[in-house]
Design an enzyme around this catalytic site. Structure first.
Site, PDB file in Angstrom:
ATOM      1  N   CYS A  76      -6.637   1.404 -17.227  1.00  0.00           N
ATOM      2  CA  CYS A  76      -6.752   1.106 -15.514  1.00  0.00           C
ATOM      3  C   CYS A  76      -6.357   2.219 -14.760  1.00  0.00           C
ATOM      4  O   CYS A  76      -5.415   2.823 -14.772  1.00  0.00           O
ATOM      5  CB  CYS A  76      -5.583  -0.098 -15.743  1.00  0.00           C
ATOM      6  SG  CYS A  76      -5.441  -0.768 -14.091  1.00  0.00           S
ATOM      7  N   CYS A 384       1.636   8.235   5.167  1.00  0.00           N
ATOM      8  CA  CYS A 384       1.367   7.827   3.626  1.00  0.00           C
ATOM      9  C   CYS A 384       0.452   9.204   2.917  1.00  0.00           C
ATOM     10  O   CYS A 384       0.265   8.975   1.830  1.00  0.00           O
ATOM     11  CB  CYS A 384       0.673   6.407   3.315  1.00  0.00           C
ATOM     12  SG  CYS A 384      -0.939   6.331   3.959  1.00  0.00           S
TER      13      CYS A 384
END
Length: 431
Positions: A76, A384
């Site tokens: 994943c 971010c």
């Protein structure tokens, strides 16, 4: 023909969390390795200045390697560092921000404080799962292939219950995406992205309600450039769910932007407000204000605050949030770089402090130039993306002094981090 095999030590990560080794002086990026691993690998793609590869086996494990608690981690692409120690992850993020400040911004300054997230798993209040061939999952690492997932340790337990219910949905093959938003009370807003228009959900509705779903929306999205289109249709329940941050209540609609880690966001905002030092007689602009979460947190202490946001629905939410919480703050719709100039010149509203929290691409060049030509005493920059933040600082430092930098681990177990930076106008020292 046999593939050429190479060996090397992982010495760093890239911005996506890929491990980096070097071959003949050039970087090679490998998925799955952590700093300190000695690995055997092959080259899968060559570029002019770097290469990508695949690890065949780990020859010697790093002392900082840990066992991932997630059974899907190997395939994943949702997380980067579940196999890397928490302490080392924080140290790498701090070092990465310092590296960007030094190399990209040319600043001889380092992070003064690293603030960790209270939770390392089950912290996400918003996730989007892909649906393909009747299976729900997340994209594989560096691929558009879907890894089927029954439960995700990054989201709340109540969200995982909803995920399990949706696996039993009879018309799952008609969906392309599922969005699950949770709040501090455990309420859930569910978004079903449809391939073929309207859907019936009778077979799972009662189970979803029992699991805490308060609102269900259909979204009609023919393209994959964004998670959702703007075509939302409510098919069950309330229009919104409620979220709370620093004692202020916010309504969350399907397309509302809200930070995914509430407790860590509170720490980030407290640090940003500490840097801003708001006073009753201040005039403060909050650029890229979203639904007003920073604006209202600042305005409740007394100063005049104007938030500017390009997404019209977010501005509507911000205004409603201000009214609902009885906090006087003004919100204006428009691009930050154009709207700030209009307010400054046409309405003669000149702020003495500004806070910016732009998307990952950073500040618009026009806005950077405006902030340099019209300096304020304090400028707080939240980002971010330390790389684009450092790029902007390189230009802004011609007018502003970069005083302090703090890092907040808003996205544990990923390569992403938030940085809050305080800048002050250099000219104040001369006046």
């Amino acid at each position: 023909m046999a593939e050429n095999k190479f060996s090397g030590e992982i010495i760093d990560f890239d911005f996506k969390g890929l491990g980096m080794t070097k071959l003949n002086g050039s970087p090679v990026f490998l998925n799955g390795g952590v700093i300190g691993d000695e690995v055997e690998y092959i080259i899968t793609k060559k570029k002019k200045s770097f290469a990508k590869g695949e690890i065949l086996k780990i020859l010697k494990k790093s002392k900082d390697r840990v066992e991932s608690p997630c059974p899907y981690f190997k395939d994943c692409g949702g997380c980067d560092f579940l196999n890397y120690s928490d302490d080392k992850e924080l140290k790498w993020k701090e070092a990465d921000v310092n590296k960007n400040l030094n190399k990209l911004a040319g600043l001889d300054l380092e992070v003064e404080e690293v603030i960790d997230s209270p939770d390392k798993t089950h912290y996400r209040n918003n996730m989007q799962f892909q649906v393909s061939d009747g299976k729900i999952g997340l994209f594989a690492k560096n691929s558009k292939e879907i890894v089927p997932i029954k439960t995700c340790i990054m989201q709340k337990d109540s969200a995982n219950q909803v995920l399990k219910i949706m696996w039993n949905y009879k018309k799952l093959k008609d969906l392309k995406r599922i969005g699950i938003r949770t709040n501090y009370k455990g309420d859930i807003l569910l978004i079903l992205v449809s391939k073929r228009g309207r859907l019936e959900i009778k077979d799972v509705l009662s189970d979803l309600i029992d699991a805490g779903v308060k609102s269900i929306y259909l979204n009609y999205n023919k393209e994959d450039k964004t998670h959702y289109s703007r075509e939302f249709e409510k098919i069950y329940g309330d229009d919104t769910i409620e979220e709370k941050l620093l004692g202020i209540n916010y309504k969350i609609s399907p397309e509302s932007f809200f930070q995914i880690n509430g407790p860590a966001t509170e720490k980030l905002y407290k640090k940003a407000i500490d840097y801003l030092e708001p006073k009753d007689d201040d005039k403060i602009y909050d650029l890229y204000c979203g639904v007003g979460s920073i604006s209202l947190s600042v305005a409740k202490s007394g100063p005049e605050v104007i938030g500017i946001e390009i997404v019209e629905s977010a501005v509507d939410d911000a205004r409603e949030n201000a009214e609902k919480n009885n906090i006087p703050a003004r919100f204006v719709h428009g691009p930050a770089e154009e709207t700030i100039e209009k307010l400054w010149e046409e309405e003669k509203i000149a702020p003495n402090k500004i806070i910016v929290d732009p998307p990952r691409k950073g500040l618009d060049e026009k806005l950077v130039n405006f902030l340099k030509e019209n300096p304020v005493e304090r400028l707080v920059y939240i980002s971010c993306n330390p790389a684009t933040q450092a790029r902007d600082l390189k230009s802004l430092k011609e007018v502003y002094k970069v005083e302090k930098i703090s890092v907040v681990n808003l996205f544990p177990n990923t390569a992403h981090v938030e940085a809050a930076i305080l800048m002050t106008y250099c000219g104040l020292d001369k006046e």
